[in-house]
Scaffold this motif. Sequence first.
Motif, PDB file in Angstrom:
ATOM      1  N   GLY A   1       0.807  -1.211   0.000  1.00  0.00           N
ATOM      2  CA  GLY A   1       0.000   0.000   0.000  1.00  0.00           C
ATOM      3  C   GLY A   1       0.842   1.262   0.000  1.00  0.00           C
ATOM      4  N   SER A   2       0.360   2.286  -0.670  1.00  0.00           N
ATOM      5  CA  SER A   2       1.034   3.584  -0.793  1.00  0.00           C
ATOM      6  C   SER A   2       2.321   3.507  -1.589  1.00  0.00           C
ATOM      7  CB  SER A   2       1.304   4.205   0.585  1.00  0.00           C
ATOM      8  OG  SER A   2       0.103   4.359   1.288  1.00  0.00           O
ATOM      9  N   SER A   3       2.394   2.581  -2.559  1.00  0.00           N
ATOM     10  CA  SER A   3       3.568   2.508  -3.424  1.00  0.00           C
ATOM     11  C   SER A   3       3.124   2.411  -4.875  1.00  0.00           C
ATOM     12  CB  SER A   3       4.456   1.314  -3.053  1.00  0.00           C
ATOM     13  OG  SER A   3       3.787   0.095  -3.284  1.00  0.00           O
ATOM     14  N   ALA A   4       4.051   2.718  -5.763  1.00  0.00           N
ATOM     15  CA  ALA A   4       3.775   2.661  -7.201  1.00  0.00           C
ATOM     16  C   ALA A   4       4.897   1.899  -7.888  1.00  0.00           C
ATOM     17  CB  ALA A   4       3.648   4.068  -7.778  1.00  0.00           C
ATOM     18  N   LEU A   5       4.537   1.180  -8.933  1.00  0.00           N
ATOM     19  CA  LEU A   5       5.495   0.372  -9.687  1.00  0.00           C
ATOM     20  C   LEU A   5       5.346   0.702 -11.163  1.00  0.00           C
ATOM     21  CD1 LEU A   5       7.432  -2.127 -10.023  1.00  0.00           C
ATOM     22  CD2 LEU A   5       5.351  -3.518 -10.141  1.00  0.00           C
ATOM     23  N   TYR A   6       6.462   1.021 -11.820  1.00  0.00           N
ATOM     24  CA  TYR A   6       6.468   1.292 -13.254  1.00  0.00           C
ATOM     25  C   TYR A   6       6.903   0.032 -13.994  1.00  0.00           C
ATOM     26  CZ  TYR A   6       8.089   2.842 -17.802  1.00  0.00           C
ATOM     27  OH  TYR A   6       8.294   2.968 -19.159  1.00  0.00           O
ATOM     28  N   ILE A   7       6.183  -0.299 -15.065  1.00  0.00           N
ATOM     29  CA  ILE A   7       6.535  -1.448 -15.905  1.00  0.00           C
ATOM     30  C   ILE A   7       6.711  -0.948 -17.335  1.00  0.00           C
ATOM     31  CG2 ILE A   7       5.784  -3.684 -16.778  1.00  0.00           C
ATOM     32  CD1 ILE A   7       4.276  -4.008 -14.118  1.00  0.00           C
ATOM     33  N   PRO A   8       7.917  -1.101 -17.897  1.00  0.00           N
ATOM     34  CA  PRO A   8       8.165  -0.614 -19.262  1.00  0.00           C
ATOM     35  C   PRO A   8       7.451  -1.447 -20.319  1.00  0.00           C
ATOM     36  CG  PRO A   8      10.153  -1.607 -18.326  1.00  0.00           C
ATOM     37  CD  PRO A   8       9.102  -1.666 -17.275  1.00  0.00           C
ATOM     38  N   PRO A   9       7.379  -0.936 -21.542  1.00  0.00           N
ATOM     39  CA  PRO A   9       6.747  -1.694 -22.633  1.00  0.00           C
ATOM     40  C   PRO A   9       7.443  -3.031 -22.875  1.00  0.00           C
ATOM     41  CG  PRO A   9       7.213   0.565 -23.302  1.00  0.00           C
ATOM     42  CD  PRO A   9       7.867   0.360 -21.982  1.00  0.00           C
ATOM     43  N   HIS A  10       6.717  -3.973 -23.434  1.00  0.00           N
ATOM     44  CA  HIS A  10       7.233  -5.296 -23.806  1.00  0.00           C
ATOM     45  C   HIS A  10       7.851  -6.039 -22.624  1.00  0.00           C
ATOM     46  CE1 HIS A  10       6.411  -4.503 -27.993  1.00  0.00           C
ATOM     47  NE2 HIS A  10       6.998  -3.336 -27.862  1.00  0.00           N
ATOM     48  N   THR A  11       7.252  -5.893 -21.445  1.00  0.00           N
ATOM     49  CA  THR A  11       7.750  -6.566 -20.247  1.00  0.00           C
ATOM     50  C   THR A  11       6.652  -7.452 -19.679  1.00  0.00           C
ATOM     51  OG1 THR A  11       9.167  -4.666 -19.760  1.00  0.00           O
ATOM     52  CG2 THR A  11       8.793  -6.223 -17.977  1.00  0.00           C
ATOM     53  N   GLY A  12       6.911  -8.754 -19.662  1.00  0.00           N
ATOM     54  CA  GLY A  12       5.953  -9.676 -19.069  1.00  0.00           C
ATOM     55  C   GLY A  12       5.950  -9.520 -17.562  1.00  0.00           C
ATOM     56  N   HIS A  13       4.776  -9.625 -16.966  1.00  0.00           N
ATOM     57  CA  HIS A  13       4.683  -9.486 -15.518  1.00  0.00           C
ATOM     58  C   HIS A  13       3.408 -10.133 -14.984  1.00  0.00           C
ATOM     59  CE1 HIS A  13       2.655  -6.014 -17.276  1.00  0.00           C
ATOM     60  NE2 HIS A  13       1.904  -5.959 -16.187  1.00  0.00           N
ATOM     61  N   ASP A  14       3.413 -10.387 -13.687  1.00  0.00           N
ATOM     62  CA  ASP A  14       2.271 -10.941 -12.977  1.00  0.00           C
ATOM     63  C   ASP A  14       2.249 -10.293 -11.599  1.00  0.00           C
ATOM     64  OD1 ASP A  14       0.139 -12.492 -12.127  1.00  0.00           O
ATOM     65  OD2 ASP A  14       1.304 -14.334 -11.909  1.00  0.00           O
ATOM     66  N   ILE A  15       1.073 -10.073 -11.065  1.00  0.00           N
ATOM     67  CA  ILE A  15       0.929  -9.499  -9.732  1.00  0.00           C
ATOM     68  C   ILE A  15       0.238 -10.548  -8.868  1.00  0.00           C
ATOM     69  CG2 ILE A  15      -0.040  -7.623  -8.347  1.00  0.00           C
ATOM     70  CD1 ILE A  15       2.009  -6.643 -10.416  1.00  0.00           C
ATOM     71  N   LYS A  16       0.824 -10.820  -7.695  1.00  0.00           N
ATOM     72  CA  LYS A  16       0.268 -11.826  -6.787  1.00  0.00           C
ATOM     73  C   LYS A  16       0.089 -11.218  -5.400  1.00  0.00           C
ATOM     74  CE  LYS A  16       0.979 -16.394  -4.882  1.00  0.00           C
ATOM     75  NZ  LYS A  16       1.780 -17.607  -4.873  1.00  0.00           N
ATOM     76  N   ASN A  17      -1.025 -11.554  -4.760  1.00  0.00           N
ATOM     77  CA  ASN A  17      -1.275 -11.127  -3.387  1.00  0.00           C
ATOM     78  C   ASN A  17      -0.550 -12.099  -2.458  1.00  0.00           C
ATOM     79  OD1 ASN A  17      -2.241 -10.539  -0.831  1.00  0.00           O
ATOM     80  ND2 ASN A  17      -4.361 -10.280  -1.486  1.00  0.00           N
ATOM     81  N   ILE A  18       0.414 -11.598  -1.693  1.00  0.00           N
ATOM     82  CA  ILE A  18       1.154 -12.447  -0.763  1.00  0.00           C
ATOM     83  C   ILE A  18       0.813 -12.108   0.689  1.00  0.00           C
ATOM     84  CG2 ILE A  18       3.064 -12.886  -2.351  1.00  0.00           C
ATOM     85  CD1 ILE A  18       4.678 -10.770  -0.734  1.00  0.00           C
ATOM     86  N   GLY A  19      -0.151 -11.224   0.880  1.00  0.00           N
ATOM     87  CA  GLY A  19      -0.537 -10.814   2.232  1.00  0.00           C
ATOM     88  C   GLY A  19      -1.696 -11.621   2.772  1.00  0.00           C
ATOM     89  N   LYS A  20      -2.161 -11.198   3.971  1.00  0.00           N
ATOM     90  CA  LYS A  20      -3.275 -11.877   4.642  1.00  0.00           C
ATOM     91  C   LYS A  20      -4.596 -11.151   4.417  1.00  0.00           C
ATOM     92  CE  LYS A  20      -0.357 -13.947   8.099  1.00  0.00           C
ATOM     93  NZ  LYS A  20      -0.052 -14.112   9.514  1.00  0.00           N
ATOM     94  N   GLU A  21      -4.554 -10.000   3.767  1.00  0.00           N
ATOM     95  CA  GLU A  21      -5.771  -9.260   3.429  1.00  0.00           C
ATOM     96  C   GLU A  21      -5.780  -9.002   1.925  1.00  0.00           C
ATOM     97  OE1 GLU A  21      -5.492  -5.706   5.801  1.00  0.00           O
ATOM     98  OE2 GLU A  21      -3.957  -4.846   4.538  1.00  0.00           O
ATOM     99  N   ARG A  22      -6.828  -8.416   1.432  1.00  0.00           N
ATOM    100  CA  ARG A  22      -6.926  -8.211  -0.018  1.00  0.00           C
ATOM    101  C   ARG A  22      -5.845  -7.237  -0.505  1.00  0.00           C
ATOM    102  NH1 ARG A  22     -11.589  -4.410   1.064  1.00  0.00           N
ATOM    103  NH2 ARG A  22     -10.788  -2.458   0.261  1.00  0.00           N
ATOM    104  N   LEU A  23      -5.429  -7.439  -1.740  1.00  0.00           N
ATOM    105  CA  LEU A  23      -4.508  -6.529  -2.427  1.00  0.00           C
ATOM    106  C   LEU A  23      -5.363  -5.702  -3.377  1.00  0.00           C
ATOM    107  CD1 LEU A  23      -1.653  -5.544  -3.199  1.00  0.00           C
ATOM    108  CD2 LEU A  23      -1.588  -7.387  -4.880  1.00  0.00           C
ATOM    109  N   ASP A  24      -5.268  -4.407  -3.262  1.00  0.00           N
ATOM    110  CA  ASP A  24      -6.135  -3.476  -3.969  1.00  0.00           C
ATOM    111  C   ASP A  24      -5.233  -2.495  -4.720  1.00  0.00           C
ATOM    112  OD1 ASP A  24      -8.356  -1.997  -4.633  1.00  0.00           O
ATOM    113  OD2 ASP A  24      -8.795  -1.360  -2.584  1.00  0.00           O
TER     114      ASP A  24
END
Length: 139
Positions: free
Chosen positions: A105-128
């Motif tokens: 929470g309260s962070s930002a992530l930049y992903i450049p073009p042509h970059t494969g990625h996946d986001i996974k929730n690793i916490g105990k509450e929802r990832l929003d």
Amino acid sequence: YSLLLVFFFFLMIRRPPRSTLFPYTTLFRSNKVKARIVKLKYTAGYQRLTSRESGTCGLKAGHVVLQPGENIGRHTTAEREEIIIVLKGKGEALIDNSGAVKIQGSSALYIPPHTGHDIKNIGKERLDYIFVTAQSCLF
């Protein structure tokens, strides 16, 4: 006589005053696109915030809610850049050629073009999080 022709030539090709351009420049503007507020839904899954269908041209945005252990699935945004703004929870971004990056929470992530990625929730509450993609000027 030739000086007179040159004078009229430059007189004819000069840019017209702005007041005469006004009707032309507004002719192609769409009045269908208006500022609007989209209420975020905090149910699991994906909520589209903006897209071509909603009137935006090169900008796409969405709201994603992942329950503990869920992931969005590996994907790429092709020629588009992406920024992920984490609102709540803890996650892990699995990024091609970079490995795993912790996000929270309260962070930002930049992903450049042509970059494969996946986001996974690793916490105990929802990832929003909110994602925004736009056409890259790099390509």
